[in-house]
Design a protein around this motif. Structure first.
Motif: not given
Ligand code: HEC
Length: 186
Positions: A119-137
């Motif tokens: 993942w790019t830093p931008e993508e990691i930032h997005w994932i940490v901020s927003n989480g991922i539905k239906m995964t538990g993140m």
């Protein structure tokens, strides 16, 4: 107007196929045929659908975020401490096993020492901020400050290059990850 028999046939075929697809979908949903047990792996088609949707969605939405090129040592160190508090029990760290209970999640949270390279830093930032539905993140944006999310992002980006000693030194945790990680019992 006269309808062309071929066109009518094609339209009928499409409508019929859609109706069958909806019927199959509703049958699966209503009869409980899909096993939701986390002890069972997702069916390949479901896993592919969720995984591809996740990757495409993150790539699409992360484009709007601007990240600093080289995060500072202090930012990475601050991120390490937040990581030991909030992430290591699911994702592990160099020298720190994830908690055993997290191995019972579907999907199983990946080891970020490897997964972060995808993942790019931008993508990691997005994932940490927003989480991922239906995964538990979980989404950390709603209850963590922008600085904390930036620090976590910087640390996750640095993770693939870290050794167990680096991680212990950054988190000041000696050998365990701030008490958050449980070593495997067996
Ligand atoms: C309760 C467990 C849990 C916690 C706590 C957690 N995560 Fe996750 N995380 C997951 C799961 C599950 C996924 C999705 C895995 C998948 O679908 O491939 C995920 C995915 C990710 C990904 C994308 C990696 C990939 O390739 O799937 C990143 C980056 C990430 N998490 C970072 C973090 C950070 C940083 C923290 C702490 C602030 C954190 N996570 C806390 C469970 C957790």
């Amino acid at each position: 107007m006269r309808k062309h028999p071929l066109a009518t046939g094609i339209i009928g075929g499409i409508v019929g196929t859609l109706l069958v697809a909806v019927a199959v979908w509703l049958t699966i949903v209503y009869t409980g045929a899909y096993n939701v047990a986390a002890s069972d792996q997702h069916a390949d088609a479901v896993r592919w659908t969720l995984d591809t949707a996740m990757h495409r969605s993150v790539a699409r939405q992360a484009g709007a975020i601007e990240m600093p090129d080289e995060p500072s040592e202090e930012l990475i160190a601050a991120g390490a401490r937040h990581y030991a508090e909030s992430c290591v029990h699911c994702h592990g760290a160099p020298g720190a096993e994830p908690a055993q209970w997290s191995r019972g999640m579907r999907p199983e949270p990946p080891r970020l020492t490897e997964a972060a390279t995808e993942w790019t830093p931008e993508e990691i930032h997005w994932i940490v901020s927003n989480g991922i539905k239906m995964t538990g993140m979980p989404a950390f944006g709603p209850h963590h400050s922008p600085q904390e999310v930036a620090a976590l992002t910087a640390f996750v980006g640095a993770l693939p290059g870290l050794t167990g000693e680096d991680y212990a030194a950054l988190t000041g945790s000696g050998e365990s990850a701030g008490g958050a990680a449980h070593h495997e019992a067996e």
